[in-house]
Scaffold this active site. Structure first.
Site, PDB file in Angstrom:
ATOM      1  CG  ASP A  64      -2.097  -0.950   1.049  1.00  0.00           C
ATOM      2  OD1 ASP A  64      -2.224  -1.521  -0.049  1.00  0.00           O
ATOM      3  OD2 ASP A  64      -2.861  -1.127   2.009  1.00  0.00           O
TER       4      ASP A  64
ATOM      5  CB  ALA B 171       5.291   0.589  -2.763  1.00  0.00           C
ATOM      6  CE1 TYR B 172      -1.764   1.923  -7.545  1.00  0.00           C
ATOM      7  CE2 TYR B 172      -2.847   3.186  -5.817  1.00  0.00           C
ATOM      8  CZ  TYR B 172      -2.782   2.770  -7.131  1.00  0.00           C
ATOM      9  OH  TYR B 172      -3.721   3.205  -8.036  1.00  0.00           O
ATOM     10  CG  ASP B 173      -1.081   5.114  -0.574  1.00  0.00           C
ATOM     11  OD1 ASP B 173      -1.925   4.862  -1.461  1.00  0.00           O
ATOM     12  OD2 ASP B 173      -1.288   4.933   0.644  1.00  0.00           O
TER      13      ASP B 173
ATOM     14  CD  GLU C  88     -17.110   6.802   9.893  1.00  0.00           C
ATOM     15  OE1 GLU C  88     -17.451   5.871   9.150  1.00  0.00           O
ATOM     16  OE2 GLU C  88     -17.865   7.725  10.246  1.00  0.00           O
TER      17      GLU C  88
ATOM     18  CE  LYS D 140      -8.864   4.716   3.442  1.00  0.00           C
ATOM     19  NZ  LYS D 140      -8.390   3.367   3.086  1.00  0.00           N
TER      20      LYS D 140
ATOM     21  CB  CYS E 126      23.998 -27.131  24.566  1.00  0.00           C
ATOM     22  SG  CYS E 126      22.410 -28.010  24.581  1.00  0.00           S
TER      23      CYS E 126
END
Length: 702
Positions: free
Chosen positions: A39, A41-43, A117, A119, A420
């Site tokens: 998300d 990277a896309y934004d 509210e 998201k 060990c």
């Protein structure tokens, strides 16, 4: 909050490539959730495209995702009665203030009521009811028409087949997977030979459209609005004039699920400052929620304000999404380390290609246990979805299977203890060295002697190694039976250092139960949980005798953790007995044990009231208060560690917390208090200087 960074596009060629990549990613995202980009990277790519187009309007490509619902890639053949739009975004308080000013300029008056509210990180859908009966489920699609996914009815919790009233209307909201549903979905998929979902949104997107699967996967619906449909009679006029907050209450009254009964319930605010406080509060709850959110939605609450603000082609002008920092990104799994904990647990840790998440660089992530690796079908070289929220240790959700190249390799599991060389007990999901705590004896004893546990000054790691090598210590209870001649026989132990160490051990013998319990190193408990357990039961014998049901009465202990604590305490019984025999304190000062089932304490019978639930007597100076400490303490509090401050708060009846929210009762602000003080001031939280707080809890300062 999130920065407004964007990909920089230098020329028309890079712009065209960015449009192609964004379109391809959006198409996959809205079809199955299996995007090639996370998300964040896309934004950043979308913001870079928008910035380039603003500077070069003559070069805008027809396929650009800018200004289009679902990036212009989603389709559908079921028309929406009213367009089902996306939301524009802001990424900072400054951008939000600018946006609110633009709304008020557009409507020509101040907005007097805002709705705030969560998201929800799911898929937007329209749900149609005819005369109270659930009739049709439709995706958002391109905003004008969506896809009929009514075959999923019956797998979505929160959508009753029949409403409380026989009304005809359309409810709009998000379908998502809770964390529990996500885990169940992946268990079902892997059991049937399918690849696990990379994240809950991917799971919801793939499940909503899937037909004829041989297994059932549940999802959850949260309503965020409603509108009347043709044939609804007077309901259309009623809904048209209602504030948004009233519409949500109306929908909830019909039996449809909303976020009203969650920790991030929608709330109304009268000013931008109150909105910001609501945003901060919801953001503070994010890490503890059983479902994902990626921001906070702010809407003009009144119908008249919405009408006058108007709507654009992509988004309404009266609503905005305040995006939160990304807590989920894709990176590469480079390797797996096998570490042995102080209790002998062999824990795998993922080595990652470094990636920045929520303001910090993540190079490692937890993998829980070998069964978890197998269930998720993780392979070296995989592109993996990494999740981080708040102070939670980063974890890998799953491999992004559609990005595999074929060069990935299986992860090799250890055949013997990596520390060990002893055999490994693989009888449970969490593998353990057969030597248990003895495998990490030095680490176990050093942990028990640490400052936040028994605080034995002068007993560092080197000294513990000497004691273990000499055979004087086989567990930390042996510290309390050490003799002066034994210590004098150790290298670099003179009379003064020996006497000082013995004095420190004698002091440790009197530590409160909460510290002794913490020193045991019970899996699933730490400093804070140990304090809660000790305050609740008051004595060690009551803790040891408690069953899983009794332990679940302690705040923060669920069914699974309670069972684990009971099991480990049974294993630790010999060590506890040695501590008792050595005269170590086994009580918590000031704590009152809970009454036996069906019993009434004498003081309750006489006064009609008694100690507060959980072993806390009433009338304490911090009774019922949530207290946050920040900055450097001075005066009487100067020498207290942060853990000791938390202990002090809880002895005085309060609850310690690490973050400021509207639920905070008091902030103890020392020197260089920083952002927590600023936030407390913004929220109107009471602030006390160290001297004032020391006076408040004076009788508990020992």
């Amino acid at each position: 909050m999130t920065t407004n960074s964007a990909v920089v596009l230098a020329d028309a060629a890079s712009y065209a490539a960015a449009v192609e990549e964004a379109t391809r990613a959006a198409a996959a995202y809205y079809a199955t959730g299996e995007s090639t980009l996370d998300d964040d990277a896309y934004d950043r790519l979308a913001r870079g495209i928008a910035a380039y187009e603003e500077e070069h309007p003559q070069e805008v490509l027809a396929g650009s995702p800018t200004g289009k619902v679902a990036g212009g890639t989603a389709t559908g053949d079921v028309p929406h009665t009213v367009p089902m739009l996306s939301l524009d975004n802001v990424f900072s308080a400054e951008q939000f203030v600018t946006w609110t000013a633009s709304v008020e300029r557009r409507i020509g008056r101040p907005v007097t009521a805002w709705s705030v509210e969560p998201k929800l990180d799911g898929l937007a859908v329209a749900v149609r009811y005819h005369e109270g009966r659930l009739q049709q489920l439709i995706t958002r699609g391109d905003g004008t028409a969506g896809e009929d996914v009514s075959h999923a009815i019956g797998t979505v919790l929160g959508l009753p087949e029949r409403l409380e009233d026989p009304v005809t209307l359309e409810v709009r909201g998000e379908i998502l997977m809770t964390d529990e549903q996500f885990d169940a979905a992946n268990a079902a998929r892997t059991a049937h030979g399918a690849a696990p979902f990379a994240n809950p949104r991917n799971g919801a997107a793939g499940t909503l459209r899937a037909k004829d699967r041989p297994y059932r996967v549940e999802m959850t619906f949260f309503a965020y609005g409603a509108l009347a449909l043709p044939g609804s009679g007077g309901l259309a006029e009623t809904l048209t004039g209602l504030p948004h907050s009233e519409i949500l209450r109306y929908v909830a009254g019909l039996g449809v699920h909303t976020a009203a009964d969650t920790a991030v319930a929608p709330r109304t605010a009268a000013t931008a400052e109150e909105v910001r406080a609501g945003v901060e509060d919801i953001a503070a709850q994010r890490a503890t929620l059983p479902f994902g959110i990626d921001g906070i939605v702010i809407k003009a609450d009144l119908a008249a304000d919405q009408r006058d603000a108007g709507t654009g082609t992509r988004a309404p002008r009266w609503a905005i999404a305040y995006k939160l920092p990304a807590v989920e990104k894709v990176t590469r799994l480079l390797g797996v380390e096998w570490n042995v904990g102080r209790t002998g647990i062999i824990a795998p840790r993922a080595v990652l290609e470094p990636v920045e998440i929520d303001g910090s660089t993540v190079s490692y992530a937890t993998l829980h246990n070998p069964a978890d690796i197998t269930r998720r079908d993780l392979r070296l070289g995989d592109r993996v979805m990494v999740y981080k929220a708040g102070d939670i240790i980063p974890r890998i959700e799953a491999p992004v299977a559609h990005l595999r190249t074929g060069d990935e390799k299986p992860i090799e599991f250890p055949e013997s203890c990596p520390r060990c060389g002893s055999a490994i007990d693989t009888g449970e999901q969490r593998w353990r060295c057969t030597r248990g705590r003895d495998c990490r004896l030095v680490a176990s004893v050093s942990y028990a002697a640490g400052r936040d546990q028994l605080d034995i000054e002068g007993l560092g790691g080197t000294r513990v190694v000497q004691l273990v090598d000499a055979g004087f210590v086989t567990d930390f209870a042996d510290l309390f039976t050490l003799e002066r001649d034994q210590l004098l026989g150790l290298e670099r132990m003179g009379e003064t250092s020996t006497d000082n160490l013995l004095a420190a051990i004698e002091t440790a013998r009197t530590r409160p139960l909460s510290r002794v319990f913490c020193a045991l190193g019970v899996r699933g408990t730490g400093r804070s949980m140990s304090r809660r357990i000790a305050r609740h039961f008051a004595t060690m014998d009551r803790i040891v005798a408690a069953d899983a049901e009794a332990l679940q009465q302690v705040d923060g202990i669920g069914k699974e953790k309670a069972a684990g604590v009971v099991s480990e305490l049974a294993e630790l019984a010999p060590l506890v007995a040695k501590l008792v025999a050595a005269g170590v304190n086994m009580t918590e000062p000031g704590a009152t044990p809970p009454p036996e089932p069906g019993a009434v304490r004498e003081e309750e019978a006489e006064a009609g009231e008694g100690a507060a639930a959980g072993g806390r007597p009433e009338g304490l100076p911090l009774d019922g208060m949530t207290v946050v400490v920040t900055g450097a303490m001075t005066g009487a509090l100067e020498k207290l560690s942060r853990n000791e401050m938390n202990e002090l708060i809880e002895r005085a009846g309060g609850k310690s917390s690490s973050s400021v929210s509207k639920r905070t009762s008091l902030l103890v602000a020392g020197e260089k208090a920083g952002s927590k003080r600023t936030k407390a001031e913004d929220l109107g939280v009471r602030i006390a200087e160290p001297a004032e707080f020391a006076e408040m809890v004076g009788s508990f300062l020992g």
